[in-house]
Structure formats: structure tokens, C-alpha cells
Design an enzyme around this catalytic site. Structure first.
Site, mmCIF file in Angstrom:
data_model
loop_
_atom_site.group_PDB
_atom_site.id
_atom_site.type_symbol
_atom_site.label_atom_id
_atom_site.label_comp_id
_atom_site.label_asym_id
_atom_site.label_seq_id
_atom_site.Cartn_x
_atom_site.Cartn_y
_atom_site.Cartn_z
ATOM 1 C CB SER A 8 17.800 21.191 54.946
ATOM 2 O OG SER A 8 19.040 21.102 54.259
ATOM 3 C CB THR A 41 22.038 28.800 55.325
ATOM 4 O OG1 THR A 41 20.761 28.350 55.759
ATOM 5 C CG2 THR A 41 23.062 28.515 56.418
ATOM 6 C CG HIS A 60 25.239 25.863 60.989
ATOM 7 N ND1 HIS A 60 24.760 26.485 59.859
ATOM 8 C CD2 HIS A 60 25.162 24.536 60.723
ATOM 9 C CE1 HIS A 60 24.409 25.578 58.958
ATOM 10 N NE2 HIS A 60 24.641 24.380 59.457
ATOM 11 N NE ARG A 109 26.020 20.417 62.376
ATOM 12 C CZ ARG A 109 26.061 19.108 62.575
ATOM 13 N NH1 ARG A 109 26.053 18.647 63.813
ATOM 14 N NH2 ARG A 109 26.116 18.257 61.580
#
Ligand SMILES: Cc1cc2nc3c(=O)[nH]c(=O)nc-3n(C[C@H](O)[C@H](O)[C@H](O)COP(=O)(O)O)c2cc1C
Length: 377
Positions: free
Chosen positions: A110, A158, A277, A280
Site C-alpha cells: 500500500s 485504487t 474494499h 469498507r
């Protein structure tokens, strides 16, 4: 030390992880958005995918190898990008990246991870880098260049955070960056000595890949910076600009509509990553597994198909592969492994998932992954 033989399922790892993590870190990991209907729906819709076993096929040792983006991986199981992972268990990024390199499965770091992309490249030279693009053009170009120079094999952009979501459970638990130092927090940390000791040894986690662009090492300032200076609300032009800056394989993550997939292929996506996700972002959103078949059909063989959200067993991997995914990523599940057992938990989680997948394939009479679709009920 835990008795590994008694930790036989991902749920066993989850339970042990929960006991060993401070509540504030657990809530950050485990929560969905809103009333968590999307999180629950991911599970329910996954469970609704059933398959019909075929007999007399003698598939005792099935082949789990999975082709994606010009490479054959050892299994259709990857490590999803999880931000601030080192808050959940110190050293987790290194442990997962190293495990993925050893096992021949993809690992994606990430943008807001604790470790820097350069350090992860040393542990796993085939890593993928997930991008939340900085709004500052110079920082954006520099971060993408650094990922390329470090040898990242794919850039994963993303798209599914147009705005930060309402995480009610996190608010109730006092999850913040950094969490407020209250008596409850101190008691929470002290009652989880393995976590506290490991964190104390390794130091307070920061966002090392972003450090060059953040004028402070203070956690609060870093969190404010990421909220203000990362471009979450991307337009097609913004995606195209990033595509142009990246010479390698380009993956877009968080796609749930076939028309968005179509548009992204037009922009030059090499793979579409279907995901909500992990429940989320939007509580009334479709279960990711329900969005998968439509996207698979729209994309055809023009791009790779990756799936995540709610994969909690090898059987779930089999389900998503049957519905057209070439690769399934796991977010929370790999964190459970390391939080439950420390670094060896990375390989233990992978072994559980892969063994379950292999076993399910044998039970269904499948020698190869591409036979799974023929077993859909
Ligand atoms: C605590 C947490 C942090 C996450 N951080 C990121 C992130 O930084 N970037 C990203 O693209 N996805 C992030 N995700 C989403 C995961 O990559 C993945 O889509 C999701 O976890 C899949 O669902 P699962 O947890 O049910 O496997 C995060 C998920 C969790 C649970």
C-alpha cells in the site's frame, strides 16, 4: 508459542489475532462501513455460491498454478494492500512480502503502508505497488518513478475511495491517527504485551514510502497530510495521466461496474481488480462477488481479472475463480495470520488457504483451476 496444529482454519487465526491485538488496532482492521451490511453481504453472497462435485475424476493432487499478466503464479492467492499494517502487527509488511516471494504468489504494498517501497523491494523484488496518487504533480511523478526504479512489477491504482467513508465502529472505538492517549487506550495496549513489546522494539509506525513528501514525522500531521494531499477523487483524465507515467503493467482496483471496466481498458488497464474494499466504503453497495461475473463477461480476454473482498478460505478462492477471477487477493486474512503467530503466521495463513483450495478442487473433481467454472451449481 501457539500449537500450529490447533490453528487449522482462517477463523482460528482470526480469533487468536483478535486476542493478541489491542482493540483499537483490531477495530481498524475488522470494521466495515456504516452498519456493516456490505461486509455481511460480502459473506452471505459468497456463501451462496455453491458447486456440484463430479465423481470418478481422480484429482488427488490438483494443479493450483494460476496464470496472470504473463506469469504463472503458484496459486491464485495474493496479499492485498493494507494501509498502516504495521500498526496491526509490527514488521508485518516485511513478513508478508518475504512469504509471497518464497511461495511464488503476488504481494501488493500500500502507498500508506508502514514500510517504504524501497525496503520491500529488497525483500520481494517482484512486488506490486498500490497507488493513492499525491495531488502535488511533482510528488506524484516522483512516487511513480521511485516504484519503477525499485522494480515494482505492476502499479495498482485504487479507485474506490472517492472520499473517506463513515466507519462508525472505528469512531466508537476511538480509532484515530494517532489514537487519543486515554486511560482506556493505555490499558488496552498494556493488556496486549506481545503487541506492545514488538511495537516498542520496532518503533512507532510511520508511512515510510510517503515520508519524502511529508514535512513531519508526527503521526497526526502525517494523517492530515494523507487526507489532504492524496488524490482520491480521480477522473478518467487523471487515470490516463497516471497510466502515461507508468511504463509497466497497470492494474485498476475497486471496479464494480462493467462500463467502468470498459472505460479503464480503453485507458490502458492491463487488469481489472474487482473489489468493494472489503465492505469498507459504501454500505448499500453490491457484494463484490455479485459484480464479478458481469465484469468478467464485459472484459473477455482483453485484460486480466483480479478479485478481492470477503475471501476467508480456500473454498472462497475456488468460488471466485469459478466465477472468472484469475487471482484472488486477501486483505484481512493475511493480517490475522501474522497477528496470531508473528512472522511465521504469514506462511501458515498461505498454507491453510492453499491446502483448502487444493482439497476443494479434489472434492469437486477438478485437476486445474479452469475446470472450476464447470462445477458451478
Ligand atoms: C485495514 C485495511 C486497510 C486497507 N488499506 C488499503 C490501502 O491502503 N489501499 C488499498 O488499495 N486497499 C486497502 N484496503 C483494501 C484491501 O486491499 C482489500 O481490498 C480488502 O481488504 C479485501 O477484503 P478482505 O479484507 O475481506 O480480504 C484495506 C483494507 C483493510 C481491511
Amino acid at each position: 508459542m501457539a500449537n500450529l496444529e490447533k490453528l487449522v482454519s482462517m477463523e482460528d487465526l482470526r480469533r487468536r489475532a483478535r486476542r493478541r491485538m489491542p482493540r483499537v488496532a483490531w477495530e481498524f482492521l475488522d470494521s466495515g462501513t456504516g452498519a456493516e451490511t456490505a461486509l455481511i453481504r460480502n459473506r452471505e453472497r459468497m456463501d451462496a455460491v455453491t458447486m456440484v462435485p463430479r465423481m470418478m475424476r481422480a484429482a488427488r493432487v490438483p494443479d493450483t498454478s494460476a496464470p496472470l499478466l504473463g506469469r504463472t503464479w503458484q496459486a491464485p492467492i495474493g496479499v492485498a494492500p493494507v494501509g498502516l499494517q504495521s500498526l496491526m502487527w509490527p514488521g508485518i509488511e516485511q513478513a508478508l512480502a518475504a512469504m509471497a516471494a518464497r511461495q511464488g504468489i503476488p504481494y501488493c504494498l500500500s502507498t500508506v503502508a508502514g514500510e517504504s517501497l524501497e525496503d520491500i523491494a529488497r525483500v520481494n523484488p517482484d512486488f506490486w505497488f498500490q497507488l493513492y496518487p499525491p495531488t502535488d504533480a511533482e510528488a506524484r511523478r516522483d512516487l511513480i518513478r521511485r516504484a519503477h526504479d525499485a522494480g515494482a512489477k505492476a502499479l495498482v491504482l485504487t479507485l474506490d475511495i472517492p472520499r473517506s467513508s463513515r466507519r462508525e465502529r472505528q469512531r466508537r472505538a476511538g480509532v484515530g491517527m494517532p489514537p487519543k492517549t486515554t486511560a482506556r487506550l493505555v490499558a488496552d495496549v498494556l493488556s496486549h504485551p506481545s503487541w506492545a513489546l514488538a511495537t516498542w522494539r520496532r518503533g512507532v509506525p510511520t508511512m515510510r514510502s510517503l515520508a519524502p513528501y511529508i514535512p513531519s514525522t508526527d503521526m497526526k500531521k502525517m494523517a492530515e497530510f494523507t487526507a489532504r494531499n492524496l488524490a482520491f477523487d480521480l477522473t478518467p483524465e487523471g487515470v490516463a495521466e497516471i497510466r502515461d507515467l507508468w511504463p509497466g503493467q497497470f492494474i485498476v482496483k475497486g471496479v464494480l461496474h462493467p462500463e467502468d471496466a470498459e472505460k479503464l481498458i480503453g485507458i490502458g488497464a492491463d487488469a481489472i481488480w474487482v473489489s468493494n474494499h472489503g465492505g469498507r466504503q459504501v454500505d448499500i453497495g453490491v457484494a463484490a462477488i455479485d459484480a464479478l461475473p458481469g465484469i468478467v463477461q464485459a472484459v473477455g480476454d482483453r485484460a486480466g481479472i483480479i478479485y478481492d473482498s470477503g475471501i476467508a478460505s480456500g473454498a472462497d478462492v475456488a468460488r471466485a475463480v469459478a466465477l472468472g477471477a484469475q487471482m484472488c487477493f486477501v486483505g484481512r486474512g493475511f493480517v490475522w495470520g501474522v497477528a496470531a503467530l508473528g512472522a511465521p503466521g504469514a506462511a501458515h495463513a498461505e498454507a491453510i488457504l492453499r491446502d483448502e483450495l487444493s482439497n476443494v478442487m479434489s472434492q469437486l473433481g477438478c485437476h486445474r483451476l479452469d475446470e472450476l467454472k464447470e462445477r458451478l451449481a
